[in-house]
Design a protein around this motif. Sequence first.
Motif, mmCIF file in Angstrom:
data_model
loop_
_atom_site.group_PDB
_atom_site.id
_atom_site.type_symbol
_atom_site.label_atom_id
_atom_site.label_comp_id
_atom_site.label_asym_id
_atom_site.label_seq_id
_atom_site.Cartn_x
_atom_site.Cartn_y
_atom_site.Cartn_z
ATOM 1 N N ILE A 144 0.813 -1.164 -0.090
ATOM 2 C CA ILE A 144 0.025 -0.243 -0.163
ATOM 3 C C ILE A 144 0.778 1.161 -0.072
ATOM 4 C CG2 ILE A 144 -1.902 1.195 1.270
ATOM 5 C CD1 ILE A 144 -2.939 -1.564 0.402
ATOM 6 N N ASN A 145 0.731 2.047 -1.098
ATOM 7 C CA ASN A 145 1.411 3.195 -1.434
ATOM 8 C C ASN A 145 0.885 4.289 -0.629
ATOM 9 O OD1 ASN A 145 3.740 1.992 -2.040
ATOM 10 N ND2 ASN A 145 3.146 2.005 -4.301
ATOM 11 N N ILE A 146 1.227 5.028 0.105
ATOM 12 C CA ILE A 146 0.376 6.393 0.753
ATOM 13 C C ILE A 146 0.803 7.430 -0.273
ATOM 14 C CG2 ILE A 146 -0.264 7.919 2.504
ATOM 15 C CD1 ILE A 146 -0.845 4.884 2.749
ATOM 16 N N ALA A 147 -0.329 7.964 -0.995
ATOM 17 C CA ALA A 147 -0.073 9.186 -1.989
ATOM 18 C C ALA A 147 -0.692 10.573 -1.137
ATOM 19 C CB ALA A 147 -0.478 8.838 -3.216
ATOM 20 N N SER A 148 -1.607 11.233 -1.994
ATOM 21 C CA SER A 148 -2.372 12.389 -1.171
ATOM 22 C C SER A 148 -3.267 12.863 -2.154
ATOM 23 C CB SER A 148 -1.318 13.301 -1.042
ATOM 24 O OG SER A 148 -1.975 14.795 -0.507
ATOM 25 N N ILE A 149 -4.488 13.554 -1.501
ATOM 26 C CA ILE A 149 -5.378 13.989 -2.548
ATOM 27 C C ILE A 149 -4.718 15.100 -3.218
ATOM 28 C CG2 ILE A 149 -6.187 15.654 -0.828
ATOM 29 C CD1 ILE A 149 -8.371 13.711 -3.081
ATOM 30 N N VAL A 150 -3.679 15.627 -2.860
ATOM 31 C CA VAL A 150 -2.857 16.597 -3.427
ATOM 32 C C VAL A 150 -2.126 16.543 -4.948
ATOM 33 C CG1 VAL A 150 -0.828 18.305 -3.456
ATOM 34 C CG2 VAL A 150 -2.381 18.023 -1.494
#
Length: 274
Positions: A144-150
């Motif tokens: 699971i890679n944590i990206a961002s809504i940004v």
Amino acid sequence: MNTQSPNGEFAGSVGLVTGGGRGIGFAVVDELLKYGACVSLLDISEETGNKAISELEIKYKSSSSRLLFIKCDVTNKIEFEDAFKKTIEKFGKINIVVNNAGIMTKYITSWELAIDLNYKAVVHGTILGLKYIENKIDRNSAVINIASIVGLSNSILPMYQSTKRAVIDFTKSIGCSFNTKAHDNNIRVMAICPGPTFDGLDNNIDEKNSLEHEVQELITSGEETPNPNRVIIIQNSDYYKAAFLHVMKNGRSGDIWIAENKEPARLTHFYTQY
């Protein structure tokens, strides 16, 4: 080593979480422990990591045998892979890798660190996950890679936006059906894009409102025609926990999920125009 753990959805599973000492990373470690997993918590700060371990051992009595703290700079390739080896040495295997460690920078400050930490370390963590997780169909196994809504917005945060968008594109591509079949890969690789997530603000409305206004400006000011109805709500990490569980249960390799505004996780759909 024996990895017997309490009953739960992740009983018998082993997770490795980067940036696990606080925030979203800590929330994931907490949730994995809650549902029976053994967890290796990686953090660059020894003080933060030890504090997190102590807090979790109090919360989950007799959990010390299911917890391991490793001081690790994930931008150091040797240290990072050694953390995988130490985890396997203690727990016997790894099932879940959560690449969470990252840095939020404004404009182009610390741009090299942003690339190294937010993108290159996530790529390396994914590669290590594919190397060390047993290659079999298993709903309790994933990267699971944590990206961002940004990463899905046109913000005024050049380095943060571009590195998080790169994580999204990398995850989509490496996890797509062509690559999974071509490389005989049964391990799901997915990304979650959290909205603004901060703990400790629920009882401070003024601070929360001020932060929401600041975040709204950061995320939307780069858009040529900002959506006047765009809603950005500060959420606490409990909402991310629910999103993480949902993605682990329902996600497919290459999926990009959004977890924002205290709403259930939703799948992002991408359309290509020529």
